[in-house]
Design an enzyme around this catalytic site. Structure first.
Site, PDB file in Angstrom:
ATOM      1  N   HIS A  16      -5.237   1.063  -3.358  1.00 52.58           N
ATOM      2  CA  HIS A  16      -6.164   0.113  -2.757  1.00 52.58           C
ATOM      3  C   HIS A  16      -6.628  -0.859  -3.837  1.00 52.58           C
ATOM      4  O   HIS A  16      -6.791  -0.473  -5.004  1.00 52.58           O
ATOM      5  CB  HIS A  16      -7.396   0.831  -2.183  1.00 52.58           C
ATOM      6  CG  HIS A  16      -7.109   1.770  -1.072  1.00 52.58           C
ATOM      7  ND1 HIS A  16      -7.147   1.404   0.253  1.00 52.58           N
ATOM      8  CD2 HIS A  16      -6.765   3.086  -1.082  1.00 52.58           C
ATOM      9  CE1 HIS A  16      -6.858   2.443   1.017  1.00 52.58           C
ATOM     10  NE2 HIS A  16      -6.622   3.482   0.230  1.00 52.58           N
ATOM     11  N   HIS A  46       0.829  -1.213   0.000  1.00 52.15           N
ATOM     12  CA  HIS A  46       0.000   0.000   0.000  1.00 52.15           C
ATOM     13  C   HIS A  46       0.861   1.260   0.000  1.00 52.15           C
ATOM     14  O   HIS A  46       0.720   2.123  -0.870  1.00 52.15           O
ATOM     15  CB  HIS A  46      -0.926  -0.034   1.212  1.00 52.15           C
ATOM     16  CG  HIS A  46      -1.769   1.191   1.384  1.00 52.15           C
ATOM     17  ND1 HIS A  46      -2.728   1.560   0.467  1.00 52.15           N
ATOM     18  CD2 HIS A  46      -1.807   2.124   2.366  1.00 52.15           C
ATOM     19  CE1 HIS A  46      -3.310   2.675   0.873  1.00 52.15           C
ATOM     20  NE2 HIS A  46      -2.769   3.035   2.016  1.00 52.15           N
ATOM     21  N   ASP A  98      -5.078  -1.964   4.537  1.00 53.13           N
ATOM     22  CA  ASP A  98      -5.012  -1.445   3.166  1.00 53.13           C
ATOM     23  C   ASP A  98      -3.930  -2.203   2.400  1.00 53.13           C
ATOM     24  O   ASP A  98      -2.804  -2.335   2.891  1.00 53.13           O
ATOM     25  CB  ASP A  98      -4.686   0.046   3.169  1.00 53.13           C
ATOM     26  CG  ASP A  98      -5.801   0.885   3.774  1.00 53.13           C
ATOM     27  OD1 ASP A  98      -6.947   0.405   3.811  1.00 53.13           O
ATOM     28  OD2 ASP A  98      -5.515   2.012   4.217  1.00 53.13           O
TER      29      ASP A  98
END
Length: 306
Positions: A294, A56, A77
């Site tokens: 994401h 992420h 995430d």
């Protein structure tokens, strides 16, 4: 983490009287943090846990927890695609019995990264070539570094653009770049290969704008500034200044939360309220080109099936 939270403390001390925590609280918290490596197994009272690269942002991790033989994976995430500088999330070798994943984009599907990069470069080029100022509101960590790499490469490949200045106006982003330079070993193969020739984070066509007071607003330019939601700071100041001119443009490169100005201008309102309380007509162009790190629905599915 210390950089991000310290920056938050400075922000809330300026914008609100309801301070949730202060610098002493931050220091007390940081002293309790223990650093671990990816894949390092720790155990506490029979509970084992270890982490994997989540892709992420730099250092992002997903955690596998083993309790009485049951494996639980909490992704937080995560991103399943290599971007300009980071590796994609790892697929754990241990299959979890319970999987807890993020749901930022739900069932939405991102367009291919190559298409998004081309659209981003073309949009920025169109704005500056019509004599406008291009504002790119960003989060200081993650997307800022990726977009700076894309713009610097694009300017290097197009000599006709090189007289047009590019600035990034974020002290936090500047500090983050130094961290990225330190942990090149955690970058993807593309960046590591470039490091054999030159440091890609030493930009040829981009200048760090330390304060808006030193900014000479004399003509076409590109400014990447935080915060990404346009609620305050340099990005909001420049939007207030530039929004009334149709030659100018704003490129929103990531997720925008409901109730923020970044989300509002995507709905094409006739005007916006400036920091000084006055309404201003919104005549500049506004484009949304997602570089959010994401997963989308397809990447979620691929991860779960792996």
């Amino acid at each position: 983490m210390r950089m991000l939270l310290a920056d938050y403390i400075k922000l809330v001390n300026v914008t609100t009287e309801d301070v949730i925590y202060d610098e002493k609280d931050l220091n007390d918290c940081v002293e309790k943090i223990e650093l671990i490596d990816y894949h390092q197994v720790l155990e506490h009272e029979g509970i084992k846990f270890w982490c994997y690269n989540a892709g992420h942002v730099l250092g992002a991790a997903m955690y596998m927890i083993e309790i009485a033989g049951v494996h639980i994976l909490y992704t937080g995430d995560y991103s399943m695609e290599d971007d300009r500088h980071l590796m994609a999330a790892e697929v754990p070798s241990t299959s979890p019995d319970v999987l807890i994943v993020e749901s930022t984009y739900g069932v939405q599907v991102h367009s291919p990264r190559e298409e998004r990069e081309e659209r981003f470069k073309n949009t920025v080029t169109q704005i500056v070539c019509r004599g406008g100022r291009c504002l790119i509101p960003v989060f200081a960590l993650g997307r800022a570094q990726e977009l700076l790499l894309i713009l610097d490469e694009h300017w290097q490949a197009n000599k006709e653009l090189q007289h047009i200045p590019i600035y990034y106006a974020s002290r936090l982003a500047s500090k983050a770049i130094r961290v990225y330079q330190t942990y090149i070993n955690m970058m993807n193969e593309h960046i590591r290969r470039q490091m054999d020739v030159s440091n890609p984070f030493i930009f040829k066509h981009i200048t760090n704008l330390k304060t808006i007071d030193q900014f000479e607003d004399l003509g076409p330019c590109v400014v990447m500034a935080s915060p990404g939601m346009l609620q305050s700071g340099v990005s909001r100041q420049l939007l207030d200044r530039w929004c009334t001119d149709e030659k100018n443009g704003v490129v929103i490169p990531g997720y925008s939360v409901e109730g923020t100005l970044a989300k509002k201008i995507l709905t094409s309102p006739e005007d916006i309220t400036g920091l000084d309380g006055r309404n201003r007509p919104l005549r500049c162009s506004v484009e949304y080109i997602s570089f959010s790190a994401h997963v989308d629905f397809v990447e979620h599915k691929r991860f779960m099936e792996a």
